[in-house]
Design an enzyme around this catalytic site. Structure first.
Site, PDB file in Angstrom:
ATOM      1  N   SER A 112       0.840  -1.249  -0.044  1.00  0.00           N
ATOM      2  CA  SER A 112       0.124   0.141  -0.006  1.00  0.00           C
ATOM      3  C   SER A 112       0.971   1.161   0.199  1.00  0.00           C
ATOM      4  O   SER A 112       1.812   1.599  -0.763  1.00  0.00           O
ATOM      5  CB  SER A 112      -0.986   0.056   1.183  1.00  0.00           C
ATOM      6  OG  SER A 112      -1.972   1.073   1.158  1.00  0.00           O
ATOM      7  N   HIS A 113       0.732   2.012   1.241  1.00  0.00           N
ATOM      8  CA  HIS A 113       1.288   3.600   1.084  1.00  0.00           C
ATOM      9  C   HIS A 113       2.779   3.079   1.761  1.00  0.00           C
ATOM     10  O   HIS A 113       3.388   4.232   1.664  1.00  0.00           O
ATOM     11  CB  HIS A 113       0.477   4.348   1.904  1.00  0.00           C
ATOM     12  CG  HIS A 113       0.424   3.890   3.130  1.00  0.00           C
ATOM     13  ND1 HIS A 113      -0.693   2.666   3.356  1.00  0.00           N
ATOM     14  CD2 HIS A 113       0.671   3.933   4.615  1.00  0.00           C
ATOM     15  CE1 HIS A 113      -0.576   2.179   4.654  1.00  0.00           C
ATOM     16  NE2 HIS A 113       0.035   2.979   5.144  1.00  0.00           N
ATOM     17  N   ASP A 277      -2.377   6.827  -2.972  1.00  0.00           N
ATOM     18  CA  ASP A 277      -1.393   6.083  -2.715  1.00  0.00           C
ATOM     19  C   ASP A 277      -0.777   4.809  -3.708  1.00  0.00           C
ATOM     20  O   ASP A 277      -1.499   4.696  -4.678  1.00  0.00           O
ATOM     21  CB  ASP A 277      -1.624   5.270  -1.132  1.00  0.00           C
ATOM     22  CG  ASP A 277      -2.551   4.043  -1.409  1.00  0.00           C
ATOM     23  OD1 ASP A 277      -3.174   4.172  -2.121  1.00  0.00           O
ATOM     24  OD2 ASP A 277      -2.621   3.224  -0.420  1.00  0.00           O
ATOM     25  N   ASP A 279      -1.122   1.676  -4.274  1.00  0.00           N
ATOM     26  CA  ASP A 279      -1.989   0.616  -4.653  1.00  0.00           C
ATOM     27  C   ASP A 279      -3.439   1.343  -5.116  1.00  0.00           C
ATOM     28  O   ASP A 279      -4.449   0.635  -5.546  1.00  0.00           O
ATOM     29  CB  ASP A 279      -1.783  -0.571  -3.864  1.00  0.00           C
ATOM     30  CG  ASP A 279      -2.806  -0.138  -2.547  1.00  0.00           C
ATOM     31  OD1 ASP A 279      -2.580   0.812  -1.959  1.00  0.00           O
ATOM     32  OD2 ASP A 279      -3.557  -1.025  -1.921  1.00  0.00           O
ATOM     33  N   ASP A 281      -5.799   2.762  -3.566  1.00  0.00           N
ATOM     34  CA  ASP A 281      -7.113   2.788  -2.721  1.00  0.00           C
ATOM     35  C   ASP A 281      -7.145   3.879  -1.783  1.00  0.00           C
ATOM     36  O   ASP A 281      -8.238   4.293  -1.493  1.00  0.00           O
ATOM     37  CB  ASP A 281      -7.394   1.358  -2.077  1.00  0.00           C
ATOM     38  CG  ASP A 281      -5.969   1.009  -1.090  1.00  0.00           C
ATOM     39  OD1 ASP A 281      -5.036   1.769  -1.110  1.00  0.00           O
ATOM     40  OD2 ASP A 281      -6.072  -0.114  -0.453  1.00  0.00           O
ATOM     41  N   ARG A 282      -6.029   4.656  -1.499  1.00  0.00           N
ATOM     42  CA  ARG A 282      -6.163   5.639  -0.698  1.00  0.00           C
ATOM     43  C   ARG A 282      -6.431   7.151  -1.473  1.00  0.00           C
ATOM     44  O   ARG A 282      -5.838   6.867  -2.661  1.00  0.00           O
ATOM     45  CB  ARG A 282      -5.263   5.900   0.320  1.00  0.00           C
ATOM     46  CG  ARG A 282      -4.965   4.803   1.263  1.00  0.00           C
ATOM     47  CD  ARG A 282      -3.886   4.882   2.157  1.00  0.00           C
ATOM     48  NE  ARG A 282      -3.922   3.926   3.187  1.00  0.00           N
ATOM     49  CZ  ARG A 282      -3.578   4.127   4.379  1.00  0.00           C
ATOM     50  NH1 ARG A 282      -2.782   5.105   4.870  1.00  0.00           N
ATOM     51  NH2 ARG A 282      -3.376   3.062   5.266  1.00  0.00           N
ATOM     52  N   LYS A 377     -11.630   0.163  -1.006  1.00  0.00           N
ATOM     53  CA  LYS A 377     -11.722   1.728  -1.214  1.00  0.00           C
ATOM     54  C   LYS A 377     -11.000   1.956  -2.617  1.00  0.00           C
ATOM     55  O   LYS A 377     -10.336   1.269  -3.184  1.00  0.00           O
ATOM     56  CB  LYS A 377     -11.067   2.189   0.001  1.00  0.00           C
ATOM     57  CG  LYS A 377      -9.629   1.838   0.147  1.00  0.00           C
ATOM     58  CD  LYS A 377      -9.170   2.161   1.735  1.00  0.00           C
ATOM     59  CE  LYS A 377      -7.692   1.772   1.927  1.00  0.00           C
ATOM     60  NZ  LYS A 377      -7.459   0.696   2.856  1.00  0.00           N
TER      61      LYS A 377
HETATM   62  C1  VG1 Z   1      -4.239   1.120   8.293  1.00  0.00           C
HETATM   63  C2  VG1 Z   1      -5.364   2.094   8.392  1.00  0.00           C
HETATM   64  C3  VG1 Z   1      -6.559   1.463   8.072  1.00  0.00           C
HETATM   65  C4  VG1 Z   1      -6.492   0.839   6.567  1.00  0.00           C
HETATM   66  C5  VG1 Z   1      -5.465  -0.072   6.424  1.00  0.00           C
HETATM   67  C6  VG1 Z   1      -5.030  -0.691   5.198  1.00  0.00           C
HETATM   68  O1  VG1 Z   1      -4.435  -0.032   9.111  1.00  0.00           O
HETATM   69  O2  VG1 Z   1      -5.486   2.558   9.720  1.00  0.00           O
HETATM   70  O3  VG1 Z   1      -7.642   2.097   7.929  1.00  0.00           O
HETATM   71  O4  VG1 Z   1      -7.672   0.056   6.207  1.00  0.00           O
HETATM   72  O5  VG1 Z   1      -4.057   0.764   7.136  1.00  0.00           O
HETATM   73  O6  VG1 Z   1      -4.815   0.565   4.175  1.00  0.00           O
HETATM   74  P1  VG1 Z   1      -3.620   0.003  10.504  1.00  0.00           P
HETATM   75  O7  VG1 Z   1      -3.919  -1.390  11.130  1.00  0.00           O
HETATM   76  O8  VG1 Z   1      -2.083   0.201  10.437  1.00  0.00           O
HETATM   77  O9  VG1 Z   1      -4.170   1.364  11.290  1.00  0.00           O
HETATM   78  V1  VG1 Z   1      -4.224   0.425   2.754  1.00  0.00           V
HETATM   79  O10 VG1 Z   1      -4.167   1.458   1.934  1.00  0.00           O
HETATM   80  O11 VG1 Z   1      -2.669  -0.120   3.538  1.00  0.00           O
HETATM   81  O12 VG1 Z   1      -4.607  -1.208   1.904  1.00  0.00           O
HETATM   82 CO    CO Z   2      -3.319   1.400   0.025  1.00  0.00          CO
END
Ligand code: VG1
Ligand code: CO
Length: 542
Positions: A112-113, A277, A279, A281-282, A377
């Protein structure tokens, strides 16, 4: 099919969003193989007639892992294996492809990010037949399997050319390299009025989109420039995917996308900006000199899409947000007479609600917004929602926000992250705070009366499954809230997330930091952050 002997790893438990680790951990021999085979081992039924989709966010090690994974999928006898051309498939596009092609599931290679590269992070996430992240019960089964796995199945075959569309048959499997843009773009065209948006982009309105060198670049070029015919070819910045994201942190927020934010904070800057981000989704939504907090964005999208986006003209069935997300959307739901669901953190908890038709929009404070059009998302979708709102209302981003606050009041919201904490000490802090909760009820803290103090337990209204301890919440009678939990996506030590929200019915021009400082002080005292970790403040504020 050759069965290759292997030994289990002890650390392959998926977190909030798949298995996420340092890239070097994934590079250990058989690490990817074990995890992927464990997923296939716990799938129910015969996979011979089934389709599996494979793609990623373009980060370092994507291509190597994909060459390994298609072979394991073939070794396990999948009928069709769809691999995204160029290995690029954003998380929302994966969801769209799985749903459109009735695939059994898909593997997204992304952290992800989180930064990429050999010293960065890597990850693997499994999405199921509905296009959404595998639910907790399923990921737990995968983890149990990783602890006992003793072989994986594969095929012997040279690497495939992943940059050229086409098909090859290996054993009983057909491997198809497909166009990753097609299904996603068609889905967006089915929801939004592309003609109206295209017209609007010709009126002198100026937008900019930052792909942060992640997977959304090709989608954004395709949608904004080719499908919407935006004359300005400089709309998309950092649109070429890079294995290390250009050395950046592909996380669309005020800190990691500061240069993008600066672009909008000039008198002659663009009217609208959106960033995604790695991937995809953000999303972060910006106006000129204006930042839309994710909880507000969800509420404003909920307020406007029934009027502004054809795909939602029939109204919303309900809305959902994760526990820490601000309650702004709750007020829109109340005014519309629809239900608002409060789920634990992680998109997988929205899946059942969406499948059952209980909600149309969902969102998380972590810059995640989405809808029933898929089970992830969707960053570009959020950008198109905002573009539609602006095109339809002819207001600026800032005016849309101010008008919303006038009507519904405002939730001041911030998330404070304390990163790289000692894991044991962080766990102890949560344990101590949990023990204190019963004594806090009905207490007055810094002039605010505590209404609820507990560790949130969620009962899924569809399958009645319980998720316990999904976030400590202290809710005050006047609507302010403190929520805290430990991250489930970090790859180094523990990260404490502290979420602060203060509601004000009447619009004032309070400074965000100032509005939240009493809550932040209460949280610091209760959690003894300074004493435990020697920290005066958070490492990241979003
Ligand atoms: C974080 C965020 C959560 C999100 C997750 C995956 O998780 O708080 O809201 O769904 O990342 O997002 P955590 O457990 O670190 O708080 V992504 O864009 O990484 O798929
Ligand atoms: Co992401």
């Amino acid at each position: 099919m050759p069965a290759i002997p292997t030994n289990p790893f002890q650390d392959q438990r998926p977190g909030t969003s798949g298995l996420r680790k340092k890239t070097r951990e994934f590079q250990q021999p058989r690490y990817v193989e074990n995890f992927v085979q464990s997923i296939f081992d716990v799938l129910e039924g015969d996979v011979r007639e089934k389709t599996l989709v494979i793609g990623g966010d373009g980060r370092y090690y994507n291509r190597t892992a994909i060459q390994t994974i298609w072979r394991i999928a073939a070794g396990n006898g999948f009928g069709t294996i769809l691999v995204a051309r160029g290995c690029i498939l954003s998380t929302p596009a994966m969801s769209a492809v799985i749903r459109k092609r009735s695939a059994l599931g898909g593997l997204i290679l992304s952290a992800s990010h989180n930064p990429g590269g050999e010293d960065g992070d890597f990850g693997i996430k499994y999405n199921t037949h509905n296009g959404g992240p595998a639910p907790e019960a399923f990921t737990e089964k995968i983890y149990q399997r990783t602890l006992t796995i003793d072989r994986y199945l594969t095929v012997e075959h040279p690497d495939l050319d992943l940059d050229k569309e086409g098909a090859v048959t290996v054993g009983d499997s057909k491997i198809i390299i497909f166009d990753p843009l097609e299904d996603y773009t068609a889905l967006m065209q089915s929801l939004f009025d592309f003609d109206a948006l295209s017209e609007y982009l010709k009126t002198g309105f100026r937008m900019t989109f930052d792909a942060m060198h992640g997977s959304t670049g090709p989608y954004a070029h395709h949608i904004f420039e080719r499908s919407l015919g935006a004359a300005d070819s400089s709309i998309v910045m950092r649109g070429n995917p890079l294995e290390d994201f250009g050395g950046g942190h592909p996380d669309p927020n005020l800190v990691y996308a500061a240069d993008f934010v600066a672009k909008l904070n000039t008198p002659d800057g663009p009217d609208f900006g959106a960033a995604c981000d790695a991937d995809g989704d953000r999303n972060m939504i910006l106006g000129r000199n204006f930042f839309v907090s994710p909880g507000d964005s969800l509420a404003m999208i909920a307020e406007h899409v029934p009027d502004c986006v054809p795909g939602y003209r029939r109204g919303l069935m309900g809305v959902a947000r994760s526990l820490p997300t601000s309650t702004a959307v709750d007020r829109v739901a109340a005014a519309a007479g629809i239900k608002c669901y409060e789920t634990p953190t992680g998109w997988k908890y929205f899946g059942n609600l969406l499948d059952a038709g209980l909600c149309t929009l969902c969102g998380e404070e972590s810059f995640g917004t989405g809808s029933s059009h898929m089970r992830e998302k969707d960053g570009l979708w959020a950008a198109l929602c905002w573009l539609s709102i602006l095109a339809h209302t002819r207001k600026s981003v800032s005016d849309v926000a101010h008008d919303h606050w006038k009507k519904f009041g405002r939730s001041y919201f911030q998330r404070h992250d304390y990163e790289g904490l000692d894991s044991a000490a962080a766990a102890k802090m949560i344990e101590d705070l949990r023990a204190k909760l019963p004594s806090l009820r009905d207490q007055t803290l810094s002039g605010m009366l505590v209404a609820v103090a507990d560790d949130y337990c969620y009962r899924d209204p569809v399958d009645q499954s319980d998720t316990e301890n999904s976030g400590i919440r202290i809710v005050f009678t006047e609507g302010s809230r403190i929520v805290c939990r430990l991250s489930g996506t970090g790859t180094e030590g523990a990260t404490l997330r502290l979420y602060l929200e203060r509601y004000q019915k009447d619009l004032s021009d309070d400074d965000l930091g100032l509005a939240l400082s009493p809550l932040s002080q209460v949280a610091h005292d209760l959690m003894e952050i300074k004493r435990r970790f020697g920290l005066d403040g958070p490492t990241l504020v979003t």
